[in-house]
Enzyme design. Sequence first.
Site, PDB file in Angstrom:
ATOM      1  N   ASP A  75      43.689 -27.526  55.628  1.00 37.80           N
ATOM      2  CA  ASP A  75      42.685 -26.563  55.161  1.00 37.80           C
ATOM      3  C   ASP A  75      41.451 -26.640  56.055  1.00 37.80           C
ATOM      4  O   ASP A  75      41.221 -27.638  56.735  1.00 37.80           O
ATOM      5  CB  ASP A  75      42.319 -26.882  53.701  1.00 37.80           C
ATOM      6  N   ASP A 111      33.540 -26.060  55.841  1.00 41.45           N
ATOM      7  CA  ASP A 111      32.294 -25.498  56.371  1.00 41.45           C
ATOM      8  C   ASP A 111      31.414 -26.573  56.996  1.00 41.45           C
ATOM      9  O   ASP A 111      30.689 -26.305  57.946  1.00 41.45           O
ATOM     10  CB  ASP A 111      31.550 -24.760  55.255  1.00 41.45           C
ATOM     11  N   THR A 170      42.813 -21.888  53.288  1.00 44.01           N
ATOM     12  CA  THR A 170      42.278 -20.527  53.349  1.00 44.01           C
ATOM     13  C   THR A 170      41.214 -20.474  54.446  1.00 44.01           C
ATOM     14  O   THR A 170      40.520 -21.459  54.689  1.00 44.01           O
ATOM     15  CB  THR A 170      41.666 -20.162  51.984  1.00 44.01           C
ATOM     16  N   GLU A 172      41.220 -24.489  46.187  1.00 47.31           N
ATOM     17  CA  GLU A 172      41.288 -25.490  47.267  1.00 47.31           C
ATOM     18  C   GLU A 172      41.104 -26.901  46.711  1.00 47.31           C
ATOM     19  O   GLU A 172      41.767 -27.844  47.159  1.00 47.31           O
ATOM     20  CB  GLU A 172      40.215 -25.200  48.315  1.00 47.31           C
TER      21      GLU A 172
END
Length: 229
Positions: free
Chosen positions: A87, A90, A32, A109
Amino acid sequence: MTECDPKAMKKAAAEKAVDEYVKDGMTVGLGTGSTAYFAIMRVAELVKQGYRLKCVATSQQTEDIAVENGIEVVDINDVDYIDVTIDGADEVDPKLNLIKGLGGALLREKIVAAATQMEVIVVDESKIVESLGVKTSLPVEVCRFGHVRTAYGLKLQGCEPVLRMKGGEPFVSDGGNYIYDCKFPQIDKPFFLQSAIDTIPGVVECGLFLNMAAAAVVAHKDGTVTEMK
Ligand code: ABF
């Protein structure tokens, strides 16, 4: 790629990861976020080329994008395991420990990552840190019931928890929960912190992904793409 073009960097990392790790016949986890988006689109191209792929989505948003682009999305409960998941993240530290969840999908996730044999992270170089927590807050997904009490428990771990908002209302995750973004000065002992957070009643999942990633594909401002393993 022009220098400082964040979109081109995300695309370069995502496409390299898909081209290197996704093979015909695999079950693939779709991440995502804005970097994982480019991986989904690359997977869609492979499907159009004739690859037979089954995919598991890490969010409703990802599932919608995948289905719109002709990808077969299956229920995670209907697969034994996932071969590879691509994926975003951050923050990524030198040992491939991660902070994830600023996109709000950390619970799914993490469930998908735990079912995956090869978790591949796609990022631009701005996400690489020496120590987790220096740049971003740590997202923690909590049950709505008693969330203020749960946030107090998080505060006792040494952070400033802030309830995530969207459109003037608390943000609600795909799992129906709230998210607190917890700013720590720095996370020196991530394994210790994860254990401590996991014991707080009301915590559903925390955004520390430790020992889960097998590789990170990193795009740089100078146009190169490197890999951390
Ligand atoms: C997801 O999207 C998250 O775990 C992470 O919070 C976020 C990264 O998004 P982007 O690639 O848009 O920076 O992968």
